[in-house]
Design an enzyme around this catalytic site. Structure first.
Site, PDB file in Angstrom:
ATOM      1  N   HIS A 116       8.650 -26.431   0.862  1.00 36.30           N
ATOM      2  CA  HIS A 116       8.006 -27.529   0.146  1.00 36.30           C
ATOM      3  C   HIS A 116       6.892 -27.039  -0.768  1.00 36.30           C
ATOM      4  O   HIS A 116       6.059 -27.837  -1.203  1.00 36.30           O
ATOM      5  CB  HIS A 116       7.480 -28.552   1.155  1.00 36.30           C
ATOM      6  CG  HIS A 116       8.569 -29.166   1.981  1.00 36.30           C
ATOM      7  ND1 HIS A 116       9.243 -30.306   1.607  1.00 36.30           N
ATOM      8  CD2 HIS A 116       9.142 -28.760   3.150  1.00 36.30           C
ATOM      9  CE1 HIS A 116      10.160 -30.598   2.520  1.00 36.30           C
ATOM     10  NE2 HIS A 116      10.118 -29.668   3.468  1.00 36.30           N
TER      11      HIS A 116
ATOM     12  N   LYS B  15     -13.739   1.540  -2.970  1.00 33.53           N
ATOM     13  CA  LYS B  15     -14.622   1.979  -1.884  1.00 33.53           C
ATOM     14  C   LYS B  15     -15.857   2.682  -2.441  1.00 33.53           C
ATOM     15  O   LYS B  15     -16.991   2.413  -2.030  1.00 33.53           O
ATOM     16  CB  LYS B  15     -13.874   2.936  -0.950  1.00 33.53           C
ATOM     17  CG  LYS B  15     -12.861   2.295  -0.036  1.00 33.53           C
ATOM     18  CD  LYS B  15     -12.266   3.343   0.886  1.00 33.53           C
ATOM     19  CE  LYS B  15     -11.236   2.754   1.827  1.00 33.53           C
ATOM     20  NZ  LYS B  15     -10.654   3.783   2.716  1.00 33.53           N
TER      21      LYS B  15
ATOM     22  N   GLU C  87       0.820  -1.209   0.000  1.00 32.83           N
ATOM     23  CA  GLU C  87       0.000   0.000   0.000  1.00 32.83           C
ATOM     24  C   GLU C  87       0.856   1.261   0.000  1.00 32.83           C
ATOM     25  O   GLU C  87       0.441   2.302  -0.523  1.00 32.83           O
ATOM     26  CB  GLU C  87      -0.917  -0.011   1.226  1.00 32.83           C
ATOM     27  CG  GLU C  87      -2.242   0.705   1.018  1.00 32.83           C
ATOM     28  CD  GLU C  87      -3.247   0.379   2.094  1.00 32.83           C
ATOM     29  OE1 GLU C  87      -4.293  -0.205   1.773  1.00 32.83           O
ATOM     30  OE2 GLU C  87      -2.990   0.702   3.274  1.00 32.83           O
TER      31      GLU C  87
END
Length: 464
Positions: free
Chosen positions: A319, A433, A290
């Site tokens: 792994h 938003k 961000e």
């Protein structure tokens, strides 16, 4: 003992053309000095409040500790409602410093309430929370700096209804709001209802807020020594003020990140070799992504800069991901978190010596095994010409965690200066938003709703 940061594997000859040279860092000294001066000026002007957080006034610390004691004495559950920095920081510090099975311990061993962080609005998750807590024995810490975060406010509305049914007019005794000191709907609601509140300084962004009441209250409630957390941050703050680039951890790390970014290392993998530090990688992912992912520089020019954060866990992801890191594209910088002394020692019994795969393990400890696997992975990556560096914890405790938090935040601040971007805003989040508000019918977003609904999907590209 303080954190150590080992940058050897950025400069090692094994890296060949992927390495940085000392001359590369020396060439950054002027940029570093300019960045240090700029950050000091912004700190003095009160523009960057996170620099001041390690020096939190005594009365604020005491009030947090007092409230935490009251919660511990009266309640059985403590639930954080928040998202982004309002959730990732509290979860990362809790996991780092408390028992990894904290909620499964007896009340006597815990010494405090069960702890939950609800950072998503998946309806199944909220429903499952309400099945395992007793609302009448719960405090909900509602955290949103703006006081307008839709996800968090939706959670507040849900738990408020539940509390009213359980405890009636006393529901406000089960709420603590952490928000802006003056502005926002949550602050206004707190005044209206008389809810206990803590303030997030206006000049501290959410992802930099862990050393405010956002993180300190949940930490204190779960028994963490917040004074030591702040003391560690102060220690690192002093180190990050050093005027020699080679001695300044944040300035040097930031220079390494930016230099390697310019050479195509557009991903930064954080890989802790400790389950306790697993969620530090989640917290750091928001901090890096961000802060540094920006379309525009400070002159308004399009730069589309950024370093994509990747989360890994040692040894688990040896792994799953390390194959890619050793033989895939040369586009990553790896950051290891290493622990020298774990808080527990577990011996591997020397049984079944007739099998070579078991014999060599017997008599060692899990501590030795995980440390060896980290060093082996580090070596394999170095041999494969993959730059990496290691943050070394003498042990994981409140002091060293405080150091880590401040180091990473200060590093991001330096990266912003080097890249000439604003590391403290997040304009790319706003469009989503606004579209959310529009789709749910919020007043004032009618035009945005029409814009969103104009985007059509072709049925032929949807497989059934």
């Amino acid at each position: 003992m303080a954190l150590k940061i080992d940058f050897n594997n950025v400069f090692h000859p094994y890296l060949q053309k992927e390495r940085l040279g000392e001359a590369d860092i020396d060439g950054y000294k002027e940029k570093f000095t300019s960045a240090l001066v700029s950050l000091r000026e912004k700190k003095e002007k009160g523009e960057l409040g996170f620099f001041h957080l390690p020096y939190l006034p005594e009365e604020e610390i005491a009030e947090i500790e007092k409230t935490a004691r009251e919660v511990r004495e009266k309640f059985k559950y403590f639930v954080v409602l928040g998202i982004g920095g309002s959730a990732l920081g509290p979860l990362a510090v809790h996991t780092a410093l408390n028992n990894l099975r904290y909620n499964e311990l007896s009340e006597e061993l815990r010494g405090g309430p069960k702890f939950y962080v609800e950072d998503n609005i998946d309806p199944e998750r909220m429903a499952s929370l309400l099945k395992v807590i007793e609302p009448e024995k719960t405090v909900f810490n509602v955290i949103t700096k703006s006081g307008a975060t839709a996800e968090t406010l939706s959670q507040l509305l849900i738990v408020t209804e539940v509390l009213k049914k359980k405890v009636g007019k006393r529901f406000t005794e089960h709420l603590i709001f952490t928000t802006d000191p003056e502005k926002g709907s949550l602050r206004a609601l707190a005044r209206e209802l008389g809810v206990k509140t803590f303030a997030i300084p206006p000049n501290v962004g959410g992802r930099f807020s862990e050393l405010t009441p956002v993180g300190l209250l949940p930490a204190a409630v779960t028994g963490i020594n917040i004074r030591e957390l702040l003391a560690g941050a102060r220690e690192m703050a002093e180190r990050c003020e050093r005027e020699n680039l080679w001695e300044n951890p944040a300035g040097l790390a930031a220079a390494i990140h930016v230099l390697l970014l310019e050479r195509g290392k557009n991903m930064a993998v954080m890989m802790p070799y400790a389950d306790s530090l697993k969620y530090m990688a989640d917290w750091y992912a928001q901090l890096l992504g961000e802060s540094i992912g920006k379309r525009l520089n400070r002159r308004g020019e399009e730069v589309f800069v950024g370093q994509t954060p990747v989360k890994a866990l040692g040894v688990t992801d040896q792994h799953s991901q390390v194959q890619l890191y050793t033989e895939g594209p040369f586009d990553k910088l790896l950051i290891f978190l290493e622990v020298e002394r774990y808080r527990n020692r577990v011996v591997i019994p020397p049984d079944f010596p007739q099998y070579a795969e078991l014999k060599f393990l017997g008599g060692h400890t899990l501590n030795e095994l995980i440390i060896a696997e980290k060093k082996a992975t580090e070596f394999a990556l170095l041999k494969a010409r993959r730059p990496n560096y290691t943050v070394i914890f003498p042990e994981v405790n409140p002091y060293t965690v405080g150091e880590l938090l401040y180091f990473l935040e200060a590093k991001i601040a330096f990266m912003g200066e080097y890249l000439d971007i604003n590391a403290f805003d997040q304009p790319g989040v706003e469009e989503g938003k606004k579209a959310t508000y529009a789709l749910l019918g919020r007043e004032g977003f009618e035009e945005k709703r029409q814009e969103v609904l104009k985007v059509k999907k072709e049925p032929r590209f949807i497989l059934e």
